[in-house]
Design a protein around this motif. Structure first.
Motif, PDB file in Angstrom:
ATOM      1  N   GLU A  74     -48.990  18.275  58.282  1.00 18.77           N
ATOM      2  CA  GLU A  74     -49.874  19.237  57.623  1.00 18.77           C
ATOM      3  C   GLU A  74     -50.890  19.805  58.607  1.00 18.77           C
ATOM      4  N   VAL A  75     -51.414  18.959  59.503  1.00 19.89           N
ATOM      5  CA  VAL A  75     -52.320  19.441  60.547  1.00 19.89           C
ATOM      6  C   VAL A  75     -51.607  20.493  61.398  1.00 19.89           C
TER       7      VAL A  75
ATOM      8  N   SER B 135     -49.643  14.880  48.123  1.00 20.35           N
ATOM      9  CA  SER B 135     -50.393  15.172  49.340  1.00 20.35           C
ATOM     10  C   SER B 135     -49.993  14.170  50.400  1.00 20.35           C
ATOM     11  N   SER B 136     -49.967  14.608  51.636  1.00 24.50           N
ATOM     12  CA  SER B 136     -49.700  13.688  52.732  1.00 24.50           C
ATOM     13  C   SER B 136     -50.900  12.788  52.967  1.00 24.50           C
ATOM     14  N   ASN B 137     -52.052  13.188  52.447  1.00 27.07           N
ATOM     15  CA  ASN B 137     -53.267  12.404  52.642  1.00 27.07           C
ATOM     16  C   ASN B 137     -54.297  12.809  51.602  1.00 27.07           C
ATOM     17  N   PHE B 138     -54.726  11.865  50.784  1.00 29.10           N
ATOM     18  CA  PHE B 138     -55.681  12.158  49.724  1.00 29.10           C
ATOM     19  C   PHE B 138     -57.128  11.962  50.151  1.00 29.10           C
TER      20      PHE B 138
ATOM     21  N   GLU C 259     -57.568  24.680  60.821  1.00 24.43           N
ATOM     22  CA  GLU C 259     -56.993  26.018  60.627  1.00 24.43           C
ATOM     23  C   GLU C 259     -57.941  27.100  61.139  1.00 24.43           C
ATOM     24  N   GLU C 260     -59.234  26.950  60.849  1.00 29.56           N
ATOM     25  CA  GLU C 260     -60.204  27.935  61.315  1.00 29.56           C
ATOM     26  C   GLU C 260     -60.354  27.892  62.834  1.00 29.56           C
TER      27      GLU C 260
END
Length: 259
Positions: free
Chosen positions: A161-162, A112-115, A127-128
């Motif tokens: 990822e964002v 993951s890029s961020n846990f 995303e929403e």
């Protein structure tokens, strides 16, 4: 659980502290420069990394090293058969290679890029929001992130990822642009900009802007503690889900598989 840490910099030390507070035992720490690591290895010596972990009695591994070292570490660790959690960023283009390695060796790896649990909630919110705002052509969207001046990669894996989540929600954005614009941006371009300054743990903002108003969604980390604790939780969950059959070996997983 007995945990081995590969990468024993600031993040590795914080993960060790969190793991102990959560009731785990850190049985090995592996690094190329940290003099207080239990195992000091030469850069690029995958055999030494594997041997240090294998002989420690570890039941799981957390890898937080450097973009230049991560692939070699994963290639050494995954064939050991231990669940591996990897928080090092900067190797997205090689994910298929590691996925194939997991399948070939029956290994299990979660990257993951961020846990941070909060960041992973932020991904879903972004995303929403992007999906909702995409219905209104007046609103443009961009991503910005800031990190400390010791960070080795740019943009951050979290920012990528964002941006990916924005593009999942808003299908009109089809290309990420990381450099400065020297002409008017195209409508399909999503600008992802970065700042490196001081000791910022990590700030990520998504801007929705129209002629009438602006909306900003921001996740601001107060410290690295959220990332450290999240990586330990990820290893706990990965081991648990493999043991109960929810997840299987031979695959490369992401934090979305825990939600």
């Amino acid at each position: 659980m007995k945990i081995a840490l590969v990468g024993y910099g600031k993040m590795g030390h914080m993960i060790e502290s969190c793991a102990k507070v959560m009731g785990h035992e850190v049985v090995a720490t592996v690094d190329v420069v940290a003099q207080d690591a239990t195992n000091l290895v030469k850069a690029g010596d995958g055999e030494a990394v594997a041997l240090a972990v294998k002989t420690s009695g570890a039941e799981g591994v957390i890898e937080f090293s450097h973009p230049t070292a991560v692939l070699g570490n994963l290639k050494a660790l995954i064939p050991l058969g231990l669940p591996v959690v990897c928080g090092t960023t900067g190797w997205a283009k090689s994910e298929a290679e590691i996925e194939n390695l997991c399948a070939a060796t029956n290994g299990a790896c979660m990257r993951s890029s961020n846990f941070s649990i909060g960041v992973n909630m932020f991904y879903k919110i972004v995303e929403e929001a992007a999906r909702i705002m995409a219905e209104y052509s007046d609103y443009d969207v961009a991503v910005w992130e800031a990190h400390h001046n010791q960070k080795a990669d740019s943009p951050s894996g979290t920012a990528l990822e964002v941006a990916r989540r924005v593009m999942l929600g808003n299908k009109s954005k089809t290309e990420m642009v990381f450099d400065a614009f020297h002409e008017k941006p195209k409508a399909n371009e999503l600008h992802v900009s970065s700042t490196r300054i001081g000791a910022v743990p990590g700030t990520h903002t998504v801007f929705f802007d129209s002629p009438a108003d602006s909306i900003e969604l921001t996740h601001r980390a107060r410290s690295r503690a959220g990332f450290a604790k999240g990586s330990v939780i990820a290893l706990e969950k990965l081991c648990e889900k493999i043991d109960n059959g929810t997840l299987s070996r031979g695959k490369l997983y992401g934090m979305e598989d825990l939600f």
